[in-house]
Design a protein around this motif. Sequence first.
Motif, PDB file in Angstrom:
ATOM      1  N   ARG A 197      -3.836  -1.798   3.441  1.00  0.00           N
ATOM      2  CA  ARG A 197      -3.451  -1.354   2.098  1.00  0.00           C
ATOM      3  C   ARG A 197      -2.539  -0.154   2.282  1.00  0.00           C
ATOM      4  O   ARG A 197      -2.902   0.809   2.950  1.00  0.00           O
ATOM      5  N   ALA A 198      -1.361  -0.229   1.693  1.00  0.00           N
ATOM      6  CA  ALA A 198      -0.402   0.870   1.732  1.00  0.00           C
ATOM      7  C   ALA A 198      -0.314   1.465   0.330  1.00  0.00           C
ATOM      8  O   ALA A 198      -0.075   0.746  -0.633  1.00  0.00           O
ATOM      9  N   HIS A 199      -0.538   2.745   0.239  1.00  0.00           N
ATOM     10  CA  HIS A 199      -0.543   3.433  -1.055  1.00  0.00           C
ATOM     11  C   HIS A 199       0.790   4.150  -1.257  1.00  0.00           C
ATOM     12  O   HIS A 199       1.368   4.685  -0.310  1.00  0.00           O
ATOM     13  N   TYR A 200       1.242   4.154  -2.501  1.00  0.00           N
ATOM     14  CA  TYR A 200       2.513   4.791  -2.825  1.00  0.00           C
ATOM     15  C   TYR A 200       2.452   5.388  -4.227  1.00  0.00           C
ATOM     16  O   TYR A 200       1.516   5.153  -4.985  1.00  0.00           O
ATOM     17  N   ARG A 201       3.476   6.165  -4.531  1.00  0.00           N
ATOM     18  CA  ARG A 201       3.675   6.692  -5.882  1.00  0.00           C
ATOM     19  C   ARG A 201       5.082   6.300  -6.307  1.00  0.00           C
ATOM     20  O   ARG A 201       6.024   6.392  -5.526  1.00  0.00           O
ATOM     21  N   GLN A 202       5.188   5.856  -7.537  1.00  0.00           N
ATOM     22  CA  GLN A 202       6.488   5.498  -8.095  1.00  0.00           C
ATOM     23  C   GLN A 202       6.473   5.883  -9.561  1.00  0.00           C
ATOM     24  O   GLN A 202       5.548   5.531 -10.287  1.00  0.00           O
ATOM     25  N   ALA A 203       7.502   6.608  -9.978  1.00  0.00           N
ATOM     26  CA  ALA A 203       7.604   7.097 -11.359  1.00  0.00           C
ATOM     27  C   ALA A 203       6.340   7.851 -11.757  1.00  0.00           C
ATOM     28  O   ALA A 203       5.842   7.719 -12.868  1.00  0.00           O
ATOM     29  N   GLY A 204       5.787   8.621 -10.792  1.00  0.00           N
ATOM     30  CA  GLY A 204       4.613   9.438 -11.072  1.00  0.00           C
ATOM     31  C   GLY A 204       3.300   8.673 -11.122  1.00  0.00           C
ATOM     32  O   GLY A 204       2.251   9.259 -11.376  1.00  0.00           O
ATOM     33  N   ARG A 205       3.333   7.384 -10.865  1.00  0.00           N
ATOM     34  CA  ARG A 205       2.114   6.574 -10.937  1.00  0.00           C
ATOM     35  C   ARG A 205       1.747   6.041  -9.547  1.00  0.00           C
ATOM     36  O   ARG A 205       2.617   5.653  -8.783  1.00  0.00           O
ATOM     37  N   PRO A 206       0.441   5.970  -9.267  1.00  0.00           N
ATOM     38  CA  PRO A 206       0.019   5.424  -7.975  1.00  0.00           C
ATOM     39  C   PRO A 206       0.105   3.902  -7.958  1.00  0.00           C
ATOM     40  O   PRO A 206      -0.012   3.241  -8.994  1.00  0.00           O
ATOM     41  N   GLY A 207       0.317   3.369  -6.779  1.00  0.00           N
ATOM     42  CA  GLY A 207       0.340   1.927  -6.585  1.00  0.00           C
ATOM     43  C   GLY A 207      -0.186   1.591  -5.205  1.00  0.00           C
ATOM     44  O   GLY A 207      -0.306   2.453  -4.334  1.00  0.00           O
ATOM     45  N   THR A 208      -0.505   0.328  -5.018  1.00  0.00           N
ATOM     46  CA  THR A 208      -1.025  -0.142  -3.735  1.00  0.00           C
ATOM     47  C   THR A 208      -0.402  -1.482  -3.387  1.00  0.00           C
ATOM     48  O   THR A 208      -0.294  -2.354  -4.245  1.00  0.00           O
ATOM     49  N   LEU A 209      -0.015  -1.628  -2.139  1.00  0.00           N
ATOM     50  CA  LEU A 209       0.450  -2.897  -1.600  1.00  0.00           C
ATOM     51  C   LEU A 209      -0.587  -3.343  -0.578  1.00  0.00           C
ATOM     52  O   LEU A 209      -0.860  -2.626   0.382  1.00  0.00           O
ATOM     53  N   ALA A 210      -1.185  -4.515  -0.798  1.00  0.00           N
ATOM     54  CA  ALA A 210      -2.134  -5.078   0.163  1.00  0.00           C
ATOM     55  C   ALA A 210      -1.467  -6.265   0.832  1.00  0.00           C
ATOM     56  O   ALA A 210      -0.836  -7.091   0.163  1.00  0.00           O
ATOM     57  N   GLU A 211      -1.596  -6.341   2.167  1.00  0.00           N
ATOM     58  CA  GLU A 211      -0.955  -7.428   2.898  1.00  0.00           C
ATOM     59  C   GLU A 211      -1.748  -7.724   4.159  1.00  0.00           C
ATOM     60  O   GLU A 211      -2.393  -6.844   4.733  1.00  0.00           O
ATOM     61  N   HIS A 212      -1.700  -8.961   4.564  1.00  0.00           N
ATOM     62  CA  HIS A 212      -2.236  -9.398   5.861  1.00  0.00           C
ATOM     63  C   HIS A 212      -1.013  -9.862   6.640  1.00  0.00           C
ATOM     64  O   HIS A 212      -0.471 -10.934   6.380  1.00  0.00           O
ATOM     65  N   SER A 213      -0.558  -9.048   7.578  1.00  0.00           N
ATOM     66  CA  SER A 213       0.709  -9.259   8.276  1.00  0.00           C
ATOM     67  C   SER A 213       0.504  -9.940   9.618  1.00  0.00           C
ATOM     68  O   SER A 213      -0.494  -9.705  10.306  1.00  0.00           O
ATOM     69  N   ARG A 214       1.512 -10.740   9.989  1.00  0.00           N
ATOM     70  CA  ARG A 214       1.521 -11.375  11.310  1.00  0.00           C
ATOM     71  C   ARG A 214       2.545 -10.673  12.193  1.00  0.00           C
ATOM     72  O   ARG A 214       3.654 -10.359  11.752  1.00  0.00           O
ATOM     73  N   PHE A 215       2.140 -10.475  13.440  1.00  0.00           N
ATOM     74  CA  PHE A 215       2.993  -9.832  14.435  1.00  0.00           C
ATOM     75  C   PHE A 215       3.053 -10.727  15.663  1.00  0.00           C
ATOM     76  O   PHE A 215       2.114 -11.459  15.965  1.00  0.00           O
TER      77      PHE A 215
END
Length: 139
Positions: free
Chosen positions: A106-124
């Motif tokens: 889970r990668a957390h971020y802020r955009q336009a003053g609001r929190p957000g989260t990107l969840a991903e299951h990545s392949r390497f």
Amino acid sequence: MAKRPTRGGAPRDPAGPCPCGTGQPYPQCCGPTHRGEADASTAEALMRSRFSAFAVGDTTYLLRSWHSSTRPARLHLDPGQRWTRLEILDAERGGLFDSTGTVAFRAHYRQAGRPGTLAEHSRFTREDGHWVYLDALPG
């Protein structure tokens, strides 16, 4: 030490903690990988270095660490998005002697003053002996 803005608009102390969450200073953690002085030793280490690259706006490293079959021609980061925290949820394979691996995060971020989260299951996978991001698993 003076802070400098990153492309994401967030202040970044170059000697401060690495965005990837290890607690180590950026110059000794993901900095050498971003500068091409070291390789990520595991899929999880690559995931952490890629998150840090998003946080500091290093599109050159992001493209270099992307598999040639799925890499976009260009990458433009949203200057209004500030990546703030990474949570590694699970990692399978992707070790020193593996050729593939997955990392759920889970990668957390802020955009336009609001929190957000990107969840991903990545392949390497390894390409030319180096760990690279391949793609996201569906669903």
